[in-house]
Design an enzyme around this catalytic site. Sequence first.
Site, PDB file in Angstrom:
ATOM      1  N   ASP A 356      -6.967  -7.127  -3.702  1.00  0.00           N
ATOM      2  CA  ASP A 356      -6.297  -6.224  -4.614  1.00  0.00           C
ATOM      3  C   ASP A 356      -5.092  -5.669  -3.870  1.00  0.00           C
ATOM      4  OD1 ASP A 356      -5.791  -4.275  -6.677  1.00  0.00           O
ATOM      5  OD2 ASP A 356      -6.700  -2.815  -5.342  1.00  0.00           O
ATOM      6  N   ASP A 754     -10.845  -2.122  -3.962  1.00  0.00           N
ATOM      7  CA  ASP A 754     -11.338  -0.753  -3.849  1.00  0.00           C
ATOM      8  C   ASP A 754     -11.619  -0.099  -5.189  1.00  0.00           C
ATOM      9  OD1 ASP A 754      -8.752  -0.483  -4.762  1.00  0.00           O
ATOM     10  OD2 ASP A 754      -8.347   1.335  -3.603  1.00  0.00           O
TER      11      ASP A 754
END
Length: 1105
Positions: A356, A754
């Site tokens: 990400d 996350d």
Amino acid sequence: SYGGLSLSGWWQGLGQNNNSIKTSKYNFFTFLPLNLFEQFQRIANAYFLFLLILQLIPQISSLAWFTTVVPLVLVLAVSGVKDAIDDFVRYEFLTFTLAFPFCLSVYAQADLLLLSSSEPHSLTYIETAELDGETNLKVKQALTVTAELGEDLQKLTEFNGEVRCEAPNNKLDKFTGTLTLRGEKYALDNEKMLLRGCTIRNTEWCFGLVIYAGPDTKLMQNSGKTTFKRTSIDRLMNVLVLVIFAFLGLMCLILAIGNGIWEHDKGYYFQVYLPWAEGVNSASYSGFLMFWSYVIILNTVVPISLYVSVEIIRLGNSFYIDWDRKMYYPLNDTPAQARTTTLNEELGQIRYIFSDKTGTLTQNIMCFNKCSINGKSYGDVYDMSGQRIEINEHTEKVDFSYNPLADPKFAFYDRSLVEAVRLNDVPAHRFFRLLSLCHTVMPEEKKEGNLVYQAQSPDEGALVTAARNFGFVFRARTPETITVVEMGETKIYKLLAILDFNNVRKRMSVIVRSPEGDLTLYCKGADTILYELLHPSCNSLKEETTEHLNEFAGEGLRTLVVAYKSLEEDYFQDWIRRHHEASTALEGREEKLSELYEEIEKDLMVGNSGNLARCDFETAMNIGYSCNLLNDDMEDVFVIEGSTSDDVLNELRNARKKMKPDSFLDSDEINIQFEKSSKKQIIIPDEQANGVYGLVITGHSLAYALEGNLELELVRTACMCKVVICCRVTPLQKAQVVELVKKYKKAVTLAIGDGANDVSMIKTAHIGVGISGQEGMQAVLSSDFSFAQFRYLQRLLLVHGRWSYIRMCKFLKYFFYKNFAFTLVHFWYGFFSGFSAQTVYDEWFITLYNLVYTSLPVLGMSLFDQDVDDRWSMLFPQLYVPGQQNLYFNKVVFVKCMLQGIYSSLILFFIPYGAMYNTVRSDGKAIADYQSFALMAQTCLLIVVSVQIGLDTSYWTVVNQFFIWGSLSVYFAITFTMYSDGMYLIFTASFPFIGTARNTLSQPNVWLAIFLSIALCVLPVVGFRFLKAQLKPTPSDKVRRNYLIKPEILLSMAWARWGAALHRLGSAWSVSPGAAIHLQPHSEKVLGSRLIRCPHWSRKPTTCK
């Protein structure tokens, strides 16, 4: 799909429905049968159970029962204890009995419709860590019509209504239903639900209606079976065990045929001396029985303790990750955590990393940096000559002391914006008024003036905090009102409608009525979306704002646009009526509301822009350069932004043509493979590009590229690049890209993120890593490994992953070698014993060989061994390459271990056999007997495998020394004890080797033969390894030879190599033609004001305020 639930008569329903659930795998009565059933599904365990049954047949039983029972019981016991502990830790027995009304104090125990609570306006504060990992408080609110019930039980019992809602499902963020009361219909959504598993906070009491209970709750609907991840070594071991079974069958067949021939030619005539067993009447039948007898004798070639030993090794290496202080983040007291114990060695084989981009690489720490209001940019600081000043920690901050409600932690440097606000600049006031009204933040004011905002996303918190400091303080909210302190004056706005944000709309709006009676719609969202909704009169201002947005994005900032619209009373009343009808519809509610939102969000006026929420090519590429994923040394960075399938195909092919023109030739190996493999699964081999390239692709183009006819083109082109950045992609697209690489590349993948939008990607990859950052803990809860900072990934892979892989490979090589060397001695002995299934070793030695004599040394090596220490592992990332290429344990290496075991078994049989043949002791007494030969052979074997484990050990510790020397000492102690006169007198049938140890091991010629066996077994290995280190050294050999023995070279080059080595790590992971693929979500948060370019692995991009 919708069901009705009448509130009238709910008392009669109490006790009829069961809210009991069981989330454990076992209970006290089912543990033993279920666990044994699961364990015997393993081929090795089932095989040994089959052997045990064979040993109960007298005609073929060639070993005592305990030689199989003891190892099998021990293996089953260790595995059973581990499974029981895992079940106890991971699961809980949750049994609740619910009644209504229900007073909640801690946990919601069913999915409830909130009716009333102790807090003003029937607000209820909840924590949803058990559901989505988010630890920040969220707010739920009851309908006004039910909030008036309070805690009056009389009113609750007289309450009469009907709830109609959707069928039970697993959508945690959605609920569709209606409440019909006194002829009026009210819309029910997720904001009025308390889901099972949430924790009630800061609320004395609340009452709710049970909507879903037991297994129907959304929590239990989401507790489906988790995909079991297996490592590549696990899959290889299963194949090798089948190969070993085939090899075992072949050996037994050869020996059975030999027995049939021997019995036919010789044994038939010696029946007086060697009678056939009862029931045996032919040589062929004798051979058939000998086949099964040899299956029992040679069973040790199938490693029963292999799986248990592997689990112990993985568990130990998992503890190293948990205990690593260099991966501990003290600021929030977060250690690294191995959330699974089955994937450690896979960390040493990663070829492709999926990350990400923004939240993971840049921590998602949001702050308000710059804005553009009415065509003027604010946020930069200039000196007296008009030159822009670089903002750093010494730059003077704006003084907000004039505002008693300002957040002291907020930092801003451009005084001109403060002056504009204080001079009552209308556009500036409108801008901050919008920020203070258009959001879903909840304020908490425990002390007068001490405001704490509970925001569901960091960007909303940053925007509302900015408005607060510039004089527009969001103070309180109710279901119908929002209270804002504007430049010291308290104003209460009526909240008439909230037009929610979602991933399709990419914007949110509120409709409010000011104290003066004005109706206004305020909207904020992605610039590409809002620009399409603007009034034509805003074109000139839109151009100016776009220039500022591009400047912000070029500095690495993420931006959004805000807009507003004044509404007419008559139109709004008609619109709100239709809105109520749509919001209470059970069928197609979302589609109807979306149409209404689109209708009213038109002809907006620009409210200008801030620096939150934009994800475009500029931002994506800036972050790529800042993290050294992209660099100026690359030949080219391709941009894929086609709006049609054909455009995307052409762009991908043009990129591949530039990287490797030969890939379009008919003679290309992969093209030939495509033509031949129309139905068969295709594995794309590695392709070398003619340089270093990067690729950036939008989510819109990625959607076309992931279609069936383009996915092969995408994976071929992408895997030629060093880095691929996908921007504005959905969580599903993230998972699809990971699945695409898994499908077409024979490589190990790792995904790291996350946030909740990274969960699908984390679960899809071979290894999932979660970061406990600003977006909650859901990624961590779904991951295999977790830590607090992205930079720890370097240590996780280069140190723990590489060590775990090397240790596991050394263990497997040694384990198979020692078992082949041990077992094949029986095979050679069969040719000298009439193929009679006579064992070479003492039965107790057979029982204890794997369990006692050789278990601890190999575990010691597998838990403590290091080829180089952690500093060298970090400094030389090229050491990671052999794991990516799977060089240390594969089918070829297994064959080599097998051949080494065969060679050792020949030495271990024929040297003792030759030494014992017609031999006498020094006193003239005969020593050439079976028992002396057996003792000599097993002693040679144990010393040889102990020397071999010493050769395999690279890092010696006290534990290794103790295990090796201790195992040898235990062997001699047990041998002299079991072969003593006392044990023979006590257990005559069990210990027949009386006096063999003291008579045989006291002879010099016996020890000379033992040392000869050791030399012949070990010297070829030593010679081969020496030549290999000289002629074809591994990366570890090169590092040790070039640097460890010449530290002065290292000192002169260490600092020069550090940055370059870390930068090359991306290539080391993916070697050639791998890629570190970074995925960017389509709804990003703030990045920061400036990104300082830094080495890829030295630290995360630094945000300078």
